[in-house]
Design an enzyme around this catalytic site. Structure first.
Site, short mmCIF file in Angstrom:
data_model
loop_
_atom_site.label_atom_id
_atom_site.label_comp_id
_atom_site.label_asym_id
_atom_site.label_seq_id
_atom_site.Cartn_x
_atom_site.Cartn_y
_atom_site.Cartn_z
N ILE A 124 0.61 -1.27 0.05
CA ILE A 124 0.05 -0.06 -0.05
C ILE A 124 0.85 1.39 0.17
O ILE A 124 0.34 2.41 -0.26
CB ILE A 124 -1.09 -0.12 1.29
CG1 ILE A 124 -0.34 -0.21 2.60
CG2 ILE A 124 -2.24 -0.82 0.96
CD1 ILE A 124 -1.11 0.06 3.59
N GLY A 125 2.24 1.20 0.13
CA GLY A 125 2.82 2.24 0.05
C GLY A 125 4.30 2.20 0.54
O GLY A 125 4.70 1.02 0.94
N GLU A 126 5.12 2.95 0.13
CA GLU A 126 6.77 2.80 0.77
C GLU A 126 6.88 4.15 1.43
O GLU A 126 6.87 5.18 1.11
CB GLU A 126 7.42 2.63 -0.44
CG GLU A 126 8.73 2.03 -0.30
CD GLU A 126 9.10 1.10 -1.26
OE1 GLU A 126 10.15 0.70 -1.04
OE2 GLU A 126 8.18 0.60 -2.18
N GLY B 234 10.85 1.78 4.80
CA GLY B 234 10.44 0.53 4.34
C GLY B 234 8.91 0.43 3.77
O GLY B 234 8.46 1.39 3.41
N ARG B 235 8.58 -0.83 3.51
CA ARG B 235 7.29 -0.90 2.77
C ARG B 235 6.13 -1.00 3.65
O ARG B 235 6.35 -1.65 4.85
CB ARG B 235 7.05 -1.88 1.84
CG ARG B 235 8.24 -2.12 0.79
CD ARG B 235 8.17 -3.08 -0.17
NE ARG B 235 8.02 -4.51 0.24
CZ ARG B 235 7.79 -5.66 -0.11
NH1 ARG B 235 7.43 -5.63 -1.70
NH2 ARG B 235 7.87 -6.69 0.34
N ALA B 236 4.76 -0.53 3.55
CA ALA B 236 3.64 -0.93 3.97
C ALA B 236 2.78 -2.02 3.33
O ALA B 236 2.65 -1.55 2.26
CB ALA B 236 2.80 0.20 4.49
N LYS C 138 4.22 -3.20 8.41
CA LYS C 138 5.24 -2.29 8.19
C LYS C 138 6.51 -2.95 8.18
O LYS C 138 6.72 -3.74 9.18
CB LYS C 138 5.22 -1.07 9.04
CG LYS C 138 4.27 -0.05 8.68
CD LYS C 138 4.41 1.24 9.48
CE LYS C 138 5.21 2.22 8.98
NZ LYS C 138 5.15 3.57 9.71
N ASP D 101 5.88 13.81 15.51
CA ASP D 101 5.66 14.18 13.88
C ASP D 101 4.39 14.11 13.61
O ASP D 101 3.77 13.37 12.83
CB ASP D 101 6.37 12.78 13.29
CG ASP D 101 6.65 13.08 11.67
OD1 ASP D 101 6.41 14.22 11.52
OD2 ASP D 101 6.80 12.36 10.93
N1 LIG Z 1 -2.40 1.40 9.62
C1 LIG Z 1 -2.40 1.86 8.44
N2 LIG Z 1 -3.61 1.88 7.50
C2 LIG Z 1 -3.64 2.19 6.40
N3 LIG Z 1 -2.73 2.80 5.59
C3 LIG Z 1 -1.52 2.83 6.22
C4 LIG Z 1 -1.32 2.40 7.51
N4 LIG Z 1 -0.04 2.56 7.94
C5 LIG Z 1 0.34 3.31 6.67
N5 LIG Z 1 -0.26 3.37 5.77
C6 LIG Z 1 0.06 3.73 4.31
O1 LIG Z 1 1.03 3.24 4.02
C7 LIG Z 1 1.88 4.04 3.32
C8 LIG Z 1 3.30 3.98 3.79
O2 LIG Z 1 3.43 4.37 5.15
P1 LIG Z 1 4.75 4.34 6.17
O3 LIG Z 1 4.27 4.76 7.23
O4 LIG Z 1 5.42 3.09 5.86
O5 LIG Z 1 5.61 5.56 5.25
P2 LIG Z 1 4.96 7.18 5.09
O6 LIG Z 1 4.30 7.40 6.54
O7 LIG Z 1 4.15 7.25 3.90
O8 LIG Z 1 6.54 7.72 5.19
P3 LIG Z 1 7.62 7.90 6.24
O9 LIG Z 1 7.52 6.92 7.20
O10 LIG Z 1 8.55 7.96 5.51
O11 LIG Z 1 7.08 9.21 6.90
C9 LIG Z 1 1.35 5.43 3.38
O12 LIG Z 1 0.48 5.89 2.45
C10 LIG Z 1 0.30 5.30 4.64
O13 LIG Z 1 -0.93 6.28 4.40
#
Ligand SMILES: Nc1ncnc2c1ncn2[C@@H]1O[C@H](COP(=O)(O)OP(=O)(O)OP(=O)(O)O)[C@@H](O)[C@H]1O
Length: 461
Positions: A10-12, A16-18, A33, A127
């Site tokens: 769903i995202g990076e 790392g990746r989510a 995560k 943050d």
């Molecule tokens: N619990 C969750 N439910 C739904 N979407 C999520 C959840 N956690 C993260 N995401 C989505 O996954 C993506 C990646 O999230 P992640 O926290 O790994 O990085 P980020 O917040 O985009 O970047 P960074 O960690 O560099 O600030 C984002 O689009 C975030 O909205």
């Protein structure tokens, strides 16, 4: 990981990746995560810290932690999946249509309750921004991303160089003073302002004017249809002196807006808030459980290598912690510094020998960094470099690797929030004595000199 089926990425993020996964036994969906182990020790510690902190936060408005494990060379944190995406996406979807006031109040009440719970655990989120606040499919707010959070009263290993995301950073952080609970309040004020206007409150074409606006608390006026209580609250949350900002507890209980907010909080959220406030301490059993989950040997080694106690040892109660006070002097040294700097062109900035008056401190108070030690050209030249090297290193001040001055809600052709000075509301009475001084009651114990660290990072690239 064999207990889960992978759906999709769903995202990076920068660490790392989510992944969206489904649990094979319960058929429930979760987010995993994934963080690469280790190579970079600070990233590893950051991720482990996030897992530990998330596991400690049990609140209806905080993303729920399920488990964490290390597999191959990955640390996996399994958490609740928020189907509604993040609040930034939600704001963007609006385009120009304002949110109904009830939605704003409900979401803000829930994020305050969540952040208040975090503060009650004597943790600073550090943050808070719309990208780290999620929505479930029924529109409930869930606060997430504890990757930058900081446990108070812990020692060196937690004093990292992360500053925040520039648009949400409080004046005292630019002033190189310790991050404190009111710095989180400032950031939440930015999120509230975004909900009210679909714009960042502080936006500018250069670092210098961004920091000036933040340090003056100068933001474009809010739409007049908003209730007086909300307008007043934002004004209070953007007080440039942290002691004049209300704490989250005050906002939820005794502020003028409290009555409106509490109408929108579930009894479950109010319930969750109260016991946390009474106990607010680490629980030994839970701490041990989490340490075991994360792989005892490596976690203990990491967390104790610099004299940091294990999670269960962070047991100080509100009463036990020494109460710290903000000094009486207003935090306007940055304003002064930038006012002086306005005489200097950006080309000549690094060669100037301009200096700044130091900030006086009451005798006997503990040592704080002063601008006298960090002359104005240092910050400005650092930020100039940060802009140039943003692709590789700006996670220090903007973890996304995006242009730190192009915020997620910026307009492609300039932004009307960056209007002429005359149109902005200036916080005239920021020097007024009062108000929530008593509630500015905790701050980072060992803040690190982020400018030093940032300079080191930039000189490496
Ligand atoms: N619990 C969750 N439910 C739904 N979407 C999520 C959840 N956690 C993260 N995401 C989505 O996954 C993506 C990646 O999230 P992640 O926290 O790994 O990085 P980020 O917040 O985009 O970047 P960074 O960690 O560099 O600030 C984002 O689009 C975030 O909205």
């Amino acid at each position: 990981m064999e207990r889960y089926t992978l759906h999709r990425v769903i995202g990076e993020g920068s660490f790392g990746r989510a992944l969206l996964v489904r649990c094979k036994s319960s058929q429930e969906e979760y987010v995993v995560k994934e963080v690469q182990l280790p190579k970079n020790q600070s990233k590893l510690e950051k991720s482990r810290r996030e897992a530990v902190l998330l596991s400690r936060m049990k609140h209806p408005n905080i993303v729920a932690f399920r488990e964490a494990f290390e597999a191959d060379d990955l640390l996996c944190i399994v958490m609740e999946y928020c189907r509604g995406g993040d609040l930034l996406q939600r704001i963007r979807q609006q385009k120009t249509a304002q949110f109904p006031v009830d939605d704003i109040l409900r979401w803000f009440a829930q994020m305050c309750a969540a952040a208040n719970h975090v503060h009650d655990k004597r943790v600073l989120h550090r943050d808070l921004k719309s990208k780290n606040i999620f929505l479930t499919d029924n529109g409930t707010i869930k606060l997430g991303d504890f990757g930058s959070a900081c446990i108070l009263n812990s020692s060196k290993a937690y004093a990292h160089t992360y500053v925040g995301t520039p648009y949400y950073v409080a004046p005292e952080v630019w002033d190189n003073k310790p991050y404190n609970n009111k710095s989180d309040v400032w950031s939440l004020g930015c999120v509230l302002y975004e909900l009210c206007t679909l714009r960042h409150p502080f936006q500018a074409p250069s670092w210098k004017s961004l920091i000036l606006k933040v340090c003056r608390g100068a933001y474009p006026p809010l739409p007049s249809h908003l209730p007086y209580e909300l307008q007043y609250l934002i004004k209070q949350m953007f007080k440039t002196n942290p002691k004049d900002r209300p704490s989250l507890h005050t906002i939820l209980t005794s502020h003028r807006v409290a009555r409106l907010l509490r109408k929108h909080l579930s009894s479950q959220a109010i319930e969750a808030e109260e016991p946390g406030r009474r106990t607010g301490r680490w629980n030994r059993e839970e701490g041990v459980k989490v340490a075991n989950l994360l792989g005892e040997r490596s976690l203990i080694k990491t967390l104790t290598s610099e004299g940091v106690e294990l999670p269960e040892a962070h047991c100080e109660s509100r009463e036990a912690a020494p109460r710290k006070q903000w000094h009486a002097d207003p935090s306007d040294s940055v304003v002064q510094m930038l006012a002086n700097a306005s005489l200097i062109s950006s080309e000549s900035m690094t060669s100037t020998s301009q200096t700044l008056a130091g900030v006086s401190e009451p005798e006997g108070s503990r040592q704080r960094r002063r601008w006298a030690k960090d002359p104005p050209e240092r910050l400005l030249s650092l930020l100039e470099k940060a802009r140039l090297s943003r692709a590789s290193s700006t996670f220090l001040i903007n973890r996304g690797g995006e242009d730190p001055l192009v915020g997620p809600l910026s307009q492609p052709q300039g932004d009307d929030t960056d209007g002429p000075e005359a149109e902005v509301a200036v916080d005239e009475d920021r020097l007024q004595p009062r108000s929530d001084d008593e509630d500015t009651d905790f701050e980072e114990e060992s803040p690190c000199d982020w400018m030093d660290e940032a300079e080191k990072m930039f000189s490496e690239h």
